[in-house]
Design an enzyme around this catalytic site. Structure first.
Site, PDB file in Angstrom:
ATOM      1  CE  LYS A   1      -4.209  -1.772   0.029  1.00 41.10           C
ATOM      2  NZ  LYS A   1      -5.096  -1.613  -1.155  1.00 41.10           N
TER       3      LYS A   1
ATOM      4  CD  GLU B   1     -10.073   3.872   0.273  1.00 37.36           C
ATOM      5  OE1 GLU B   1     -10.023   5.109   0.125  1.00 37.36           O
ATOM      6  OE2 GLU B   1      -9.280   3.090  -0.296  1.00 37.36           O
TER       7      GLU B   1
ATOM      8  CB  SER C   1      -0.090  -8.063  -0.964  1.00 38.60           C
ATOM      9  OG  SER C   1      -0.972  -8.840  -0.179  1.00 38.60           O
TER      10      SER C   1
END
Lengths: 274, 392
Positions: free
Chosen positions: B86, B108, B375
């Site tokens: 991210k 969000e 991830s």
């Protein structure tokens, strides 16, 4: 001429402003919505907006969101929208009806079926909240085939070039969004609303209804003075009937009385000289 | 992709008029700013010196041996700063926001990873940060909430709808509609209206670009298959995108099948979703006959989303990539498997990809190679799993 166009023509001749209440279908039950529609029509509403509940109402503030959640969790189905409109028509309600909806329920049913059923039920227009002019070619074509007006939204951040593009495909009336933000009751009319109404007046011959944040007669007078042809009121009506819960007739009386006052203001505002 | 932000028949720009001007400005500014050498240099230097890129590509020998079949490589996004991929997008968009003159950033978050990454980038670049997070997610990701607070971000708890990621996106959009003059909405996945699916994909493509170079160095060629988990789909598109034109590279997405697709409690929007419009994008959505968006379920908060990025919808319908459901139970087993075999505790989201990779590896031969996007790291999930297994 569409029923909406005829209504605004009549209002223009008598120099009256339009009062356009918004009702969330199925909140407190479909029967209650039907009764609200009859009462609002009786109180002099010039157009009624019927809001189709959607699970993810991105453009709506907390009041309408909550109404949609109540409606959906009590089992509201899209088919009931058509029944509701048919019933209102057979009860003699002849006020123009515009269905305000997010795009996904239309897409899900199929544009043609949705528009056909709306038209057959007796609706006059459709207002797709999240369908900007870039994406609305299909709906415009199909709605027009079923003689439904597609009502367009214009916001304070819509620039002149885009406004011209939107106005070109608009019919019925133009919905001017008073503020950059979501629906919800506010006390006064923001400066952005006045500025937007002035721009729309210069650019368009279509009637302009101002919405988002409308809740009182002073705002109606201000909107009319700034060039609006009418006002849309939604969240405030929900807040009003929420006060009278437990006594359904009482709640309906409160709404009807309020609506009469709003319509009186809209009527008087345009009659003032100058 | 067309000018209107379409990937095949998916994508587009389905937003209320109040959002149009801000999104058009974002599109314009992104095109202008991201192409400058100055921006590119600043981004590259931050990714390298701050975020720890390139992340390693690691040959998981022990896992590969246990599974039997293809060699499994892990793209270690879990080793990037803040513990997941991210950060790639958060830094890119925060730099963009700064150059657009915005002082406030909203976002969000589901699992909290994107919220943490955004709060981090904002702390670094001195931007005010507010995070929308569903009440349900706040409860299951307390540690990440505290991390965001430490980083100076304010958390707005979302109590509308299903109180998860999709409702947080609705709330962030509402905020953005009213505040876009001074605020940038830093969306964390390849969902939402144009230009977000493109912006986020561009910033995440570093995953695939690095993987390609690393594979060439380590094996002398391309991988035979890529595997990644798909919620909205940002880590997967980041891995897949640079390989789209390499037709010999197969692509597999692992969606969260929750309690099992047949139970209805899942979020496998590519596998069983149908076309619709949600959050500004035409894509595949889990919805009922009326077009109301379904409530979803997954052990992994970061996958708990009822739709998918439009580019994945396109990759699926054009048969370029294949998508499979992985249940909660299978993901938890993979969570244990990777921890024991390699000493790497994966995020529950990534554990879905690990499970799918082990299935695919068995169907491949030993001279073939598979890259799995790991991830994120699993620290955030340890308490949840311990509780689930009655050990806490």
């Amino acid at each position: 001429m569409s029923r909406i166009a005829a209504t605004f023509e009549r209002l223009a001749e008598s120099e009256e402003g339009a009062y356009i209440p918004y009702v969330c279908c199925g909140d407190r039950g479909v029967g209650f919505t039907g009764e609200l529609v009859r009462r609002l029509s009786r109180a002099g509403a010039d157009v009624i907006e019927l809001g189709l509940p959607f699970s993810d109402p991105m453009a709506d503030g907390p009041t309408i969101q909550a109404a949609m959640v109540r409606s959906l969790s009590s089992g509201f189905r899209v088919a009931k929208l058509f029944d509701l409109i048919s019933q209102a028509r057979s009860d003699g309600v002849d006020t123009p009806i515009v269905v305000m909806t997010y795009y996904n329920p239309i897409l899900r049913m199929g544009l043609d079926t949705f528009c056909k059923r709306l038209a057959e039920a007796g609706a006059d227009g459709i207002l797709p909240v999240d369908l900007p002019v870039e994406e609305s070619g299909d709906l415009e074509r199909i709605a027009s085939a079923h003689e439904l007006d597609v009502i367009r939204l214009v916001s304070p951040t819509t620039d002149d070039e885009r406004m011209a593009q939107i106005l070109q495909s608009a019919n019925g009336f133009v919905y001017a969004v008073s503020i950059s933000g979501v629906t919800g009751q506010r006390d006064s009319l923001p400066h952005s609303a006045i500025a937007l109404l002035k721009r729309l007046r210069e650019k368009s011959g279509l009637p302009v209804a101002l919405g988002f944040g409308i809740s009182n007669q002073e705002q109606v007078r201000q909107a009319m003075a700034a060039g609006a042809s009418g006002v849309v009121e939604g969240s405030a009506l929900i807040n009003i009937y929420a006060r009278g819960l437990g006594d359904e007739d009482g709640a309906l009386d409160l709404v009807e009385e309020h609506a009469r006052g709003m319509k009186d203001s809209a009527r008087a505002a345009r009659q003032r000289p100058g | 992709m067309s000018a209107k932000g379409y990937f095949g028949g998916f994508g587009g720009f389905y937003v209320p008029e109040v959002l149009v001007a801000s999104l058009k400005e974002l599109e314009r500014e992104y095109q202008r700013i991201s192409r400058t050498a100055e921006f590119e240099a600043e981004l590259q230097s931050m990714l390298k010196d701050y975020a720890g890129r390139p992340t390693p590509l690691y040959y998981a020998r022990s896992l590969s041996d246990r599974v039997g079949g293809a060699r499994i490589f892990l793209k270690r996004e879990d080793l990037a700063h803040t513990g997941s991929h991210k950060i790639n997008n958060a830094i890119g968009q925060a730099l963009l926001a700064k150059r657009m003159g915005r002082s406030r950033v909203i976002c969000e978050t589901g699992a909290g990873q994107h919220g943490v990454a955004t709060a981090t980038a904002c702390a670094l670049l001195d931007l005010e940060c507010e995070v929308y997070m569903g009440e349900t997610d706040v409860e299951r990701q307390r540690l990440n909430c505290y991390r965001m607070n430490l980083l100076g971000a304010k958390i707005n708890v979302v109590k509308s709808g299903s109180r998860t990621l999709k409702d947080s996106i609705n709330e962030a959009m509402r905020d953005y509609a009213a505040t876009s003059e001074d605020t940038h909405y830093l969306l964390g996945s390849i969902v939402g209206p144009h230009p977000y699916p493109t912006i986020v994909r561009d910033f995440q493509s570093v995953i695939g670009v690095e993987t390609k170079e690393q594979m060439a160095r380590m094996t002398g060629g391309l991988p035979d298959a890529l595997v990644a988990c798909v919620g909205g789909g940002s880590n997967s598109i980041g891995l897949f995108h640079p390989f789209i034109d390499d037709e010999q590279v197969q692509m597999f997405g692992a969606e969260a099948a929750g309690d099992g697709i047949e139970t209805g409690k899942h979020c496998a929007s590519v596998v069983v979703g149908e076309e619709g419009v949600l959050h500004g994008s035409r894509t595949l959505i889990l919805q009922d006959d009326d077009g109301q968006v379904s409530e979803t379920s997954s052990v992994a908060a970061g996958l708990d989303y009822p739709a998918v990025g439009p580019e994945h919808a396109h990759l699926s319908t054009s048969n370029r990539a294949k998508y499979f459901g992985v249940t909660d139970q299978e993901a938890v087993l993979a969570f244990h498997l990777l921890s024991e075999a390699e000493g790497i505790i994966p995020a529950l989201e990534s554990a879905h990809a690990i499970h799918l990779a082990t299935k695919i590896a068995r169907e491949f031969s030993k001279d073939q190679s598979i890259v799995v996007c790991l991830s994120g790291r699993g620290d955030k999930d340890v308490a949840q799993i311990a509780k689930l297994e009655g050990r806490l």
